[in-house]
Motif scaffolding. Structure first.
Motif, PDB file in Angstrom:
ATOM      1  N   GLU A  40       0.772  -1.022   0.043  1.00 59.95           N
ATOM      2  CA  GLU A  40      -0.018   0.006  -0.079  1.00 59.95           C
ATOM      3  C   GLU A  40       0.893   1.288   0.048  1.00 59.95           C
ATOM      4  O   GLU A  40       0.495   2.062  -0.757  1.00 59.95           O
ATOM      5  N   LEU A  41       1.761   1.367   0.801  1.00 60.26           N
ATOM      6  CA  LEU A  41       2.791   2.605   0.773  1.00 60.26           C
ATOM      7  C   LEU A  41       3.330   2.522  -0.544  1.00 60.26           C
ATOM      8  O   LEU A  41       3.419   3.858  -0.955  1.00 60.26           O
ATOM      9  N   ALA A  42       3.894   1.674  -0.978  1.00 63.33           N
ATOM     10  CA  ALA A  42       4.684   1.906  -2.477  1.00 63.33           C
ATOM     11  C   ALA A  42       3.810   2.060  -3.472  1.00 63.33           C
ATOM     12  O   ALA A  42       3.836   2.883  -4.446  1.00 63.33           O
ATOM     13  N   ARG A  43       2.312   1.525  -3.389  1.00 59.77           N
ATOM     14  CA  ARG A  43       1.237   2.051  -4.511  1.00 59.77           C
ATOM     15  C   ARG A  43       1.042   3.420  -4.295  1.00 59.77           C
ATOM     16  O   ARG A  43       0.683   4.121  -5.488  1.00 59.77           O
ATOM     17  N   PHE A  44       1.015   3.990  -2.949  1.00 59.25           N
ATOM     18  CA  PHE A  44       0.810   5.509  -2.832  1.00 59.25           C
ATOM     19  C   PHE A  44       2.097   6.317  -3.192  1.00 59.25           C
ATOM     20  O   PHE A  44       1.696   7.413  -2.936  1.00 59.25           O
ATOM     21  N   GLY A  45       3.204   5.842  -3.741  1.00 65.37           N
ATOM     22  CA  GLY A  45       4.207   6.362  -4.119  1.00 65.37           C
ATOM     23  C   GLY A  45       5.340   6.628  -3.297  1.00 65.37           C
ATOM     24  O   GLY A  45       6.498   6.843  -3.505  1.00 65.37           O
ATOM     25  N   ALA A  46       5.387   5.956  -1.907  1.00 67.23           N
ATOM     26  CA  ALA A  46       6.508   6.059  -1.092  1.00 67.23           C
ATOM     27  C   ALA A  46       7.652   5.055  -1.854  1.00 67.23           C
ATOM     28  O   ALA A  46       7.198   3.896  -2.144  1.00 67.23           O
ATOM     29  N   ALA A  47       8.758   5.440  -1.345  1.00 63.06           N
ATOM     30  CA  ALA A  47      10.055   4.449  -1.707  1.00 63.06           C
ATOM     31  C   ALA A  47      10.016   3.742  -0.286  1.00 63.06           C
ATOM     32  O   ALA A  47      10.088   4.276   0.871  1.00 63.06           O
ATOM     33  N   VAL A  48       9.861   2.295  -0.421  1.00 62.49           N
ATOM     34  CA  VAL A  48       9.736   1.593   0.754  1.00 62.49           C
ATOM     35  C   VAL A  48      11.066   0.751   0.930  1.00 62.49           C
ATOM     36  O   VAL A  48      11.333  -0.051   0.043  1.00 62.49           O
ATOM     37  N   HIS A  49      11.495   0.521   2.112  1.00 59.15           N
ATOM     38  CA  HIS A  49      12.650  -0.545   2.382  1.00 59.15           C
ATOM     39  C   HIS A  49      11.933  -1.657   3.481  1.00 59.15           C
ATOM     40  O   HIS A  49      11.179  -1.021   4.594  1.00 59.15           O
ATOM     41  N   THR A  50      12.061  -2.667   3.395  1.00 56.06           N
ATOM     42  CA  THR A  50      11.582  -3.843   4.277  1.00 56.06           C
ATOM     43  C   THR A  50      12.543  -4.729   4.560  1.00 56.06           C
ATOM     44  O   THR A  50      13.759  -4.901   4.029  1.00 56.06           O
ATOM     45  N   CYS A  51      12.348  -5.477   5.711  1.00 61.87           N
ATOM     46  CA  CYS A  51      13.400  -6.242   6.175  1.00 61.87           C
ATOM     47  C   CYS A  51      12.690  -7.472   6.710  1.00 61.87           C
ATOM     48  O   CYS A  51      11.371  -7.566   7.103  1.00 61.87           O
ATOM     49  N   ALA A  52      13.275  -8.685   6.530  1.00 65.11           N
ATOM     50  CA  ALA A  52      12.741 -10.129   7.141  1.00 65.11           C
ATOM     51  C   ALA A  52      13.981 -10.920   7.366  1.00 65.11           C
ATOM     52  O   ALA A  52      15.186 -10.691   7.028  1.00 65.11           O
ATOM     53  N   ARG A  53      13.491 -11.825   8.160  1.00 69.46           N
ATOM     54  CA  ARG A  53      14.612 -12.648   8.615  1.00 69.46           C
ATOM     55  C   ARG A  53      15.004 -13.933   7.462  1.00 69.46           C
ATOM     56  O   ARG A  53      16.126 -14.428   7.338  1.00 69.46           O
ATOM     57  N   ASN A  54      13.874 -14.314   6.724  1.00 59.61           N
ATOM     58  CA  ASN A  54      14.096 -15.106   5.560  1.00 59.61           C
ATOM     59  C   ASN A  54      14.608 -14.694   4.353  1.00 59.61           C
ATOM     60  O   ASN A  54      13.689 -14.145   3.898  1.00 59.61           O
TER      61      ASN A  54
END
Length: 136
Positions: A40-54
């Motif tokens: 949703e954040l990316a669809r609204f135009g934000a540049a997003v960074h995410t993290c995960a363990r896997n």
């Protein structure tokens, strides 16, 4: 459902709900609510960074988001580790040139066993993941 998707996309495109030019970090973004928030954040135009363990799950999500032309980057991080949290913040600082507008502390965990079987290590892991991240 397609009509709802179309209306949401129109709102993003006409600028009323635009996050264009903003940056966001979403922890635990490859599953469940975190995954939906990243999209949703990316669809609204934000540049997003995410993290995960896997790493495998993260790469799969990054490929999917890339195919959707969403501006999402990611890194492997276990947010229960202070050292890994520091590395994550340095990476985010570098990617976004020191600018972070939105932080979603989504990563969380639980150990599902009777309280009498919980160890001090179990407690430390849950508290470090669920409560320490926001204060870092």
């Amino acid at each position: 459902m397609a009509e709802r998707e179309s209306r949401r996309d129109n709102k993003a495109m006409d600028g009323r709900w635009s996050l264009l030019g903003t940056t966001a970090l979403v922890t635990g973004g490859t599953k469940g609510i975190g995954h939906a928030i990243v999209e949703e954040l990316a669809r609204f135009g934000a540049a997003v960074h995410t993290c995960a363990r896997n790493e495998v799950e993260l790469e799969k999500c990054l490929q999917r988001w890339g195919a959707m032309q969403l501006k999402v980057t990611g890194s492997v991080c276990d947010v229960s580790s202070p050292t890994e949290r520091e590395k994550l913040m340095e990476r985010v600082k570098s990617i976004f040139n020191g600018k972070l507008n939105i932080l979603v502390n989504n990563a969380g965990t639980a150990i599902w066993k009777p309280a009498t079987e919980q160890t001090p290590e179990d407690y430390k892991f849950v508290m470090s993941t669920n409560l320490r991240l926001p204060s870092t």
